[in-house]
Design an enzyme around this catalytic site. Structure first.
Site, PDB file in Angstrom:
ATOM      1  N   LYS A 199     -22.019 -34.607  29.856  1.00 50.33           N
ATOM      2  CA  LYS A 199     -22.202 -33.722  28.926  1.00 50.33           C
ATOM      3  C   LYS A 199     -22.171 -34.454  27.438  1.00 50.33           C
ATOM      4  CE  LYS A 199     -23.119 -30.810  31.909  1.00 50.33           C
ATOM      5  NZ  LYS A 199     -22.514 -29.750  32.546  1.00 50.33           N
TER       6      LYS A 199
HETATM    7  C1  PLP Z   1     -22.435 -28.776  33.809  1.00 48.97           C
HETATM    8  C2  PLP Z   1     -22.654 -27.373  33.739  1.00 48.97           C
HETATM    9  C3  PLP Z   1     -21.812 -26.316  34.149  1.00 48.97           C
HETATM   10  C4  PLP Z   1     -20.564 -26.556  34.628  1.00 48.97           C
HETATM   11  O1  PLP Z   1     -19.581 -27.317  33.975  1.00 48.97           O
HETATM   12  P1  PLP Z   1     -18.311 -28.003  34.602  1.00 48.97           P
HETATM   13  O2  PLP Z   1     -17.430 -28.584  33.398  1.00 48.97           O
HETATM   14  O3  PLP Z   1     -19.100 -29.341  35.335  1.00 48.97           O
HETATM   15  O4  PLP Z   1     -17.789 -27.217  35.444  1.00 48.97           O
HETATM   16  C5  PLP Z   1     -22.414 -24.965  34.022  1.00 48.97           C
HETATM   17  N1  PLP Z   1     -23.693 -24.742  33.704  1.00 48.97           N
HETATM   18  C6  PLP Z   1     -24.417 -25.779  33.434  1.00 48.97           C
HETATM   19  C7  PLP Z   1     -25.681 -25.298  32.763  1.00 48.97           C
HETATM   20  C8  PLP Z   1     -24.173 -27.339  33.318  1.00 48.97           C
HETATM   21  O5  PLP Z   1     -24.712 -27.933  32.855  1.00 48.97           O
END
Ligand code: PLP
Length: 400
Positions: A199
């Site tokens: 991210k």
């Molecule tokens: C990455 C992601 C999540 C989940 O986040 P994590 O930290 O990996 O649990 C939820 N929604 C979207 C759209 C994502 O890209």
């Protein structure tokens, strides 16, 4: 007509051999902050030295009043839904063009995802289709800012208000994004973020919930802190909650990562806009539309499409393989969640029904049309965008 160049898959010269910027980006800023935590001996989320600092910085950066740090972006959605009052059996409207966590976070406690299709030109939840999916069981709408592009919060807020529904923003991909000049996350009732390794800011794992409502913030905090009451006694547990705390080590990494967020967001915006201008004129390619309400796009992903005619005639995975050979690591992206067998089976487990929400636009986008480039590819210079566009043109021309 230019003569067709020999593709790299067929032994031609690749457009590019230079790697794109690696992710994560860090230096002695993160190293120092993490070392400080290690030496303090206060590593847990109960010590709370760096966590309050990142919560406050993150809230301010998104124009939000309250922030609650949490282990990851998946349970952040679960806790946001629960803090908003969603109960087992309640229905939650969401787009199918998203990561599975958007649905599994609801199914985790028996809330039922109801998929409403996305707009073909943005891949974001289509507000004009939401009302038809509302039933007496509907409790919330989850807007997903997919790729870092804010969904139409103005329209979705109006629908939520009209039907007394809660609006949750899954902003996992939208750190730093803005809708109409305001940070995303707290424009709905609650918003959630992810700091998982890929991210736009990264602490390995991690998450955040934002809201402007003190009661929602307190409830989210309590659910993530074993049902304790903020400022209450240590063994005062007034709800059933869980230990979903982030650690101080993660907070240290995030404080470091936040020092680069503005510059990196600006680079992604600049390069994303340039790439759109370069891809737009290529025959066979369709760039996504950008609502003028999106005053800052986080570009977690740069997404573009094969146009309808080309997508019907060529396999997008063949296009991707050819781009990868040219030195451009494109990816196919999601399988539409409304068709995911595990999501369908889990929905049946809770409802006893075989439910299927048809979402032809998302299905076609996933199967035939959409290509992804990851955010780190937008962190270099302009020449990288020319390489990407050059490779796309070369590969697409090979089909003519
Ligand atoms: C990455 C992601 C999540 C989940 O986040 P994590 O930290 O990996 O649990 C939820 N929604 C979207 C759209 C994502 O890209």
């Amino acid at each position: 007509m230019t003569t067709k160049e020999k593709l790299a898959v067929n032994g031609g010269t690749p457009v590019r051999t230079k790697p794109f910027p690696e992710w994560p980006i860090f230096n002695e800023v993160e190293e120092q902050l993490v070392l400080e935590v290690v030496r303090s001996g206060k590593w847990g989320g109960t010590g709370r030295v760096m966590l309050p600092e990142i919560e406050s910085k993150f809230a301010t950066a998104h124009d939000a009043k309250y922030a609650v740090s949490i282990v990851n972006g998946t349970v952040a959605i679960t806790i946001a839904l629960q803090a908003a009052g969603v109960k087992p059996g309640d229905e939650v409207i969401m787009p199918p063009y998203t990561f599975i966590a958007t649905a599994s976070s609801a199914l985790m406690f028996g809330a039922i995802p109801v998929f409403v299709d996305v707009e073909a030109d943005t891949l974001l939840l289509d507000p004009s289709k939401v009302e038809a999916a509302i039933t007496p069981k509907t409790k919330a709408i989850v807007a997903v800012h997919i790729g870092g592009a804010p969904a139409n919060l103005t329209a979705l807020k109006a629908i939520a208000a009209k039907h007394s529904l809660r609006l949750i923003e899954d902003s996992a991909q939208a750190v730093g994004a803005q809708w109409q000049g305001m940070g995303v996350g707290a424009q709905g009732d609650l918003g959630t973020f992810s700091f998982q390794s890929s991210k736009n800011i990264n602490s390995g794992e991690g998450g955040m919930i934002l809201t402007n409502d003190e009661a929602f913030a307190d409830m989210a905090w309590s659910l993530a802190n074993v049902g304790r009451v903020r400022n209450g006694a240590w063994y005062q547990h007034e709800h059933i909650g869980w230990n979903l705390r982030m650690t101080e080590l993660q907070a240290a990494l995030l404080i470091g990562q936040m020092t680069r967020l503005e510059a990196q967001s600006a680079a992604r915006e600049r390069n994303g806009k340039l790439l759109t201008e370069l891809l737009k004129p290529i025959d066979g390619i369709q760039v996504l539309s950008r609502d003028p309400g999106i005053t800052r796009h986080a570009y977690h992903l740069y997404m573009f499409k094969l146009d309808a005619a080309l997508a019907d005639r060529v396999d997008k995975n063949d296009v991707i393989a050819k781009l990868v050979a040219e030195g451009i690591p494109a990816a196919p992206g999601y399988v539409s969640l409304n068709k995911n067998a595990a999501v369908i089976a889990e929905t049946k487990k809770w409802t006893g029904e075989d439910r299927f929400n048809s979402c032809p636009i998302s299905e076609r986008a996933c199967d035939k049309e959409v290509l992804w480039l990851h955010q780190n590819m937008l962190l270099g210079d302009e020449s990288d965008m020319y390489d990407i566009a050059g490779a796309v043109r070369k590969v697409i021309q090979s089909y003519t």
